[in-house]
Structures are given as structure tokens and as C-alpha cells.
Scaffold this active site. Sequence first.
Site, short mmCIF file in Angstrom:
data_model
loop_
_atom_site.label_atom_id
_atom_site.label_comp_id
_atom_site.label_asym_id
_atom_site.label_seq_id
_atom_site.Cartn_x
_atom_site.Cartn_y
_atom_site.Cartn_z
N LYS A 59 34.75 132.87 79.46
CA LYS A 59 33.63 133.32 80.29
C LYS A 59 34.13 133.71 81.68
CE LYS A 59 30.56 130.45 77.57
NZ LYS A 59 29.94 129.15 77.36
N GLN A 103 28.63 123.70 80.44
CA GLN A 103 29.26 123.76 79.12
C GLN A 103 28.97 122.46 78.36
OE1 GLN A 103 30.95 126.64 78.07
NE2 GLN A 103 30.81 125.64 76.07
N ASP A 126 21.63 130.48 80.31
CA ASP A 126 21.88 129.99 78.94
C ASP A 126 20.56 129.84 78.17
OD1 ASP A 126 24.29 129.70 77.72
OD2 ASP A 126 24.72 127.71 78.52
#
Length: 300
Positions: A59, A103, A126
Site C-alpha cells: 500500500k 491493518q 477501508d
Amino acid sequence: MNNNIKTNTENKIIDGRQVAEKIISEIKKELKLHNNIKPGLALILVGNNPASEIYVKMKEKKCAELGYYSIVNRLSEKITEAELLAHIRAYNNNNKIHGILIQLPLPKQINEMNVLEAVDYRKDVDGFHPVNAGRLMIGEKCFTPCTPAGIHELLKRYNVETSGKNAVVIGRSNIVGKPIANILLQKLKGANCTVTVTHSATGRISDFTKKADIIIAAIGQAEFLKANMIKEGAVIIDVGINRVEDQTHPKGYRVVGDVDYKACYKKASLITPVPGGVGPMTIAMLMKNTLDSAMKRIYP
Ligand code: NDP
């Protein structure tokens, strides 16, 4: 602009790499047009999970390629929930940051839901905050989780006929199964399906998959979906990423999906490979969501 990918009857592969590259090039074009915009993404990594480390690096690399402002905040495995929440609040209040990504998974001492809820939902690229999950369910504008958003994009760009079709989702996680089921249910291009969600308590999954026009496999079980579980001409989307031991490979393992690809390829009309199908789409959609956030397209 025509975003659709041309398919020929010989090639049944849904090429996620190609579509992801196209999305990245579209983002680059947009950034050129709006050169006052610099999307900012904060990536929070707790602990030393090797897979998480790889995902965060990928990312970070994509942010660098696009010229995004990115911060990677690597935090100790032993961090307390209160300390982690303080980091998130700082990014909520940082004007240079348009997207915040934590994450997963998180260490045991941390309540995942508290963390996801602490993210300003307007920076939740997200799409895991309950506000975005709820808005997705009722068909309102929202940040859509990246993997399901990527699957939807593949269906649209490959012009898959979805309206009125039977779609079976295998797996009901909050990250993939439930959101893709919600998307497929919406009255939208690449959706408007009759959706069935199956999971570990579903008796015989093949009773459902045999009737499916579209199957989304997201369970994390290597090559679970066999050719005798699908009908001729089905569209198969494989989300799974599983390592299976293989001493013929230099690394001692190979990566396979949740679909028995070779066997299902013969019966399917379209199918995503692993790797190179859904995987590359996830990061592309994260970059798209971060751009949308910087452009204030979702929450003006
Ligand atoms: P989870 O482990 O969170 O959820 C798995 C789901 O599958 C659960 O709903 C579980 O049912 C169901 N399940 C497990 N085993 C079976 C079985 N034998 N039969 C029927 N249902 C079963 O996984 P995720 O949704 O996060 O991920 C699924 C897969 O997708 C993984 O391989 C993961 O690595 C991959 N993935 C790939 C991404 C990408 O970018 N390509 C992104 C995210 C995930 P129950 O709820 O009853 O326990």
C-alpha cells in the site's frame, strides 16, 4: 470514456491486474487535472505479523507511485488500546490525512470494534466503520470496503450480466462476504442480483452453488469450490488467498484461492485467477477511496 474490458470468447480469465492498472492510470489522470489535490493516507500497523507487513508495504509503494502523502505508523505489539486510539484521533484531526487504515488483525488486548469506530467515518477508506457499513446496507453513498468494491468493479468492467441473476456468496465476514452480498443486492449496474449467503453452518453448499450464475468464494479454504459444485457457464470470483505446501516451488509453497481453478475454468464462463484476480483490485480501490475522500466526493 469506455471503461469496459473487451473479452473474447476464448479467454475466460477476469484479469484483475489489468483492471487495477487501468484504475491506477485513471487516478493519475485525475490527479493531473486537479493538481492542487494531494491525497493523504495513514497506515497503522500494530505488531510484526509478516503478512500484514507485506500488505502495508504494498500500500505504501502504491501511495508513492501515485504521489500521495502517506504515513506508515508501526506500533508495538504491546500497545494498549488507549494508546492506539490516541494515534487514530491524531489522524482524525490531521488535515493532510484523508484516509486512515488500520491493518488487521490486531493483538488480543485490543478490541477491534472500538478501534474501527474510533476512525472518523469520513476518513474510513477501508469502509469498516459502522456508519459506512450501515450506509452500504441501505444503499447510501459511503466508503465501500476495498475488496468487495473491487469485485463489483470487475463485474461492471467485464460487463457481466448480473441483473436478476442468482448470486451465491460463500463466507459471511464483515470484510468480504457481507459487504459483497449487500452490493450485489443493490439496484445497480454489476449488481441487482438475487443473493444467497452461505457459511460454515450451511448444510450442503453445493445445493446453492449448483444453481448460481455468479459465485463469490471468500472462505479461506484452499480449492474448496470444485467443478461438480458449479453449473456450466457460471461466473466465478475467487477471493481466497491460501498457502499450500509445494516442494516443487522455490518457496516451498504456492498460493491458491478458494476455488479449484483448473477444474472450474473448464465449466465457468468467466473466472478470476489467484493470484492476479481480486487481489490487485483491493489496493486499487483503496487508492480510489482515498482520492474520493480527498476530493470530498463521499462526504462533502
Ligand atoms: P474470515 O475468516 O473472516 O471469514 C471466513 C468465512 O468463511 C466465515 O464466514 C466462515 O463461516 C466461512 N467459512 C469458513 N470455512 C467454511 C466452509 N468450509 N464452508 C462454508 N463456509 C466457511 O475470512 P475473510 O472473509 O476475511 O477472507 C476470506 C478469504 O479471502 C481468505 O482466504 C482471505 O485471505 C481472503 N481475502 C483476500 C483479500 C484480497 O484482497 N484478495 C482480501 C480479504 C480476504 P462462519 O462465519 O460460519 O465461521
